[in-house]
Scaffold this active site. Structure first.
Site, PDB file in Angstrom:
ATOM      1  N   GLU A 100      -3.393   7.790  -5.838  1.00 50.21           N
ATOM      2  CA  GLU A 100      -3.631   7.021  -7.057  1.00 50.21           C
ATOM      3  C   GLU A 100      -4.951   7.452  -7.686  1.00 50.21           C
ATOM      4  O   GLU A 100      -5.952   7.541  -6.965  1.00 50.21           O
ATOM      5  CB  GLU A 100      -3.668   5.519  -6.746  1.00 50.21           C
ATOM      6  CG  GLU A 100      -2.349   4.983  -6.222  1.00 50.21           C
ATOM      7  CD  GLU A 100      -2.388   3.492  -5.887  1.00 50.21           C
ATOM      8  OE1 GLU A 100      -3.468   2.862  -6.045  1.00 50.21           O
ATOM      9  OE2 GLU A 100      -1.359   2.956  -5.460  1.00 50.21           O
ATOM     10  N   HIS A 159      -0.346   0.054  -9.923  1.00 45.48           N
ATOM     11  CA  HIS A 159      -1.086  -0.804  -8.985  1.00 45.48           C
ATOM     12  C   HIS A 159      -1.637  -2.041  -9.713  1.00 45.48           C
ATOM     13  O   HIS A 159      -2.847  -2.310  -9.683  1.00 45.48           O
ATOM     14  CB  HIS A 159      -2.222  -0.017  -8.321  1.00 45.48           C
ATOM     15  CG  HIS A 159      -2.644  -0.604  -6.997  1.00 45.48           C
ATOM     16  ND1 HIS A 159      -3.064   0.162  -5.937  1.00 45.48           N
ATOM     17  CD2 HIS A 159      -2.715  -1.894  -6.565  1.00 45.48           C
ATOM     18  CE1 HIS A 159      -3.387  -0.619  -4.911  1.00 45.48           C
ATOM     19  NE2 HIS A 159      -3.176  -1.863  -5.270  1.00 45.48           N
ATOM     20  N   ARG A 180       0.846  -1.188   0.000  1.00 51.66           N
ATOM     21  CA  ARG A 180       0.000   0.000   0.000  1.00 51.66           C
ATOM     22  C   ARG A 180       0.886   1.244   0.000  1.00 51.66           C
ATOM     23  O   ARG A 180       1.897   1.302   0.701  1.00 51.66           O
ATOM     24  CB  ARG A 180      -0.912   0.034   1.228  1.00 51.66           C
ATOM     25  CG  ARG A 180      -2.143  -0.874   1.130  1.00 51.66           C
ATOM     26  CD  ARG A 180      -3.116  -0.373   0.081  1.00 51.66           C
ATOM     27  NE  ARG A 180      -4.392  -1.062   0.098  1.00 51.66           N
ATOM     28  CZ  ARG A 180      -4.703  -2.092  -0.657  1.00 51.66           C
ATOM     29  NH1 ARG A 180      -3.788  -2.593  -1.486  1.00 51.66           N
ATOM     30  NH2 ARG A 180      -5.902  -2.639  -0.607  1.00 51.66           N
TER      31      ARG A 180
END
Length: 349
Positions: free
Chosen positions: A273, A292, A244
């Site tokens: 993000e 991601h 994360r």
């Protein structure tokens, strides 16, 4: 009467759209519940549609906050379709007797593959090498790698030692890396049995040539990679992050990279993000970025979605789910312990 499972979506789909969109989830729910999409453009609109939900299904979008949780009249479970559960206020759910589940064992191998890809790409300076070609500097590549030591014998540090970290360690050993790990919630015996040396956090920072992050994001781990942490690392070390973005203080990371406190980074996750296109990390040739995607394969979405819904199905049938992240809620709920059948593994398992 069927139970009501609420999913987030900015618009209400018709029944046929729902059937197609949630095919994996509906298979897992096995006719015990219907899925209803609720407007998640604001907390207020979501609360209005979710108040009478028996379960919530989430993995993205609006955070399931304390305010939302306190508005739920009869919710039994919040099923999260990911490993991380930072999109849910787990403490509030526990206080209100709601089980929160995740999918911790669906895409272990994929994320471990990606962690190693970022490590190897950083080690061989792939972004820099491609830049040489693009700039017509073919003969600059070999001299730039001349000071680079062999990978064999270097040290990979793992922050947390869960499933993905273990899979990463197995891969790293085949490249001749020495493995150390810090995880205060895993016994030293489990690590040493895997040929991994348990160390303190300070030792992890000081000894790692590559530091790979595998912890959940919570109050304990948020910004654990701080300015102080970066100052304790080798100036030749690389940071690898596939967990994360919030576990890293991004401003501190940028400063550490600019000041040469560490050599580079391979990042699949960021604090913001999608990334702000003005982020200095984009301009650094010693930083490899991916959007991601560590868990992304053809298997990931259907398997994850089935598993998240399967957890909900178990709870709505009065059974204790397979992957609760807040087991301390158990005394507050009336869910039966059970032993899963060997075949109860979901699609493509």
């Amino acid at each position: 009467m069927k139970k009501k499972v609420v999913a987030q979506f900015p618009r209400q789909a018709n029944p046929e759209e729902l059937r197609l969109r949630y095919a994996a989830e509906l298979e897992a729910l096995d006719a015990i519940a219907d899925i209803v999409e609720v407007d998640s453009s604001s907390e207020e609109s979501f609360i209005e549609g979710a108040r009478d939900a028996d379960a919530l299904l989430t993995s993205w979008g609006l955070r399931i906050s304390r305010k939302i949780i306190e508005s739920l009249d009869q919710c039994v479970i919040i099923g999260v379709g990911s490993v991380g559960v930072d999109m849910v206020d787990v403490d509030a759910a526990t206080e209100h007797g709601i089980v929160v589940t995740n999918t911790p064992d669906i895409f272990i191998e994929e994320v471990a593959d990606h962690a190693m890809a970022l490590l190897l790409g950083s080690y061989r300076q792939l972004k820099i090498q491609e830049g040489f070609i693009q700039e017509g500097k073919w003969y600059s590549g070999r001299p730039s790698l001349t000071p680079t030591p062999r990978l064999i014998g270097q040290t990979l540090g793992l922050l947390a030692y869960g499933n993905v970290a273990k899979a990463t360690a197995r891969r790293a050993k085949s490249f001749g890396l020495n493995i150390i790990a810090h995880d205060p919630y895993v016994s030293e015996t489990k690590m040493t049995n895997d040929g991994v040396e348990p160390v303190t956090f300070s030792e992890l920072l000081a000894r790692s040539d590559y530091l790979s992050l595998h912890c959940l994001l919570n109050d304990e781990t948020r910004h654990i990679m701080s300015a102080k942490a970066f100052s304790q690392m080798k100036d030749t070390a690389y940071l690898i992050n596939t967990c994360r973005g919030g576990v890293v203080d991004e401003e501190a990371l940028i400063s550490a990279l600019l000041n040469g406190e560490i050599a580079g980074a391979g990042l699949d996750v960021l604090e913001q993000e999608p990334i702000d296109m003005a982020n200095p990390l984009l301009a650094m040739d010693n930083v490899m970025l991916t959007p991601h995607v560590a868990s992304a394969t053809s298997r990931m979405r259907p398997a994850t979605r089935y598993r998240a819904a399967r957890e909900i199905s178990l709870a709505l049938r009065g059974k204790w789910p397979m992957s609760p992240v807040n087991p301390t809620v158990m005394p507050r709920v009336q869910l039966e312990r059970w032993q899963p059948y060997p075949m109860d593994r979901g699609p493509n398992r």
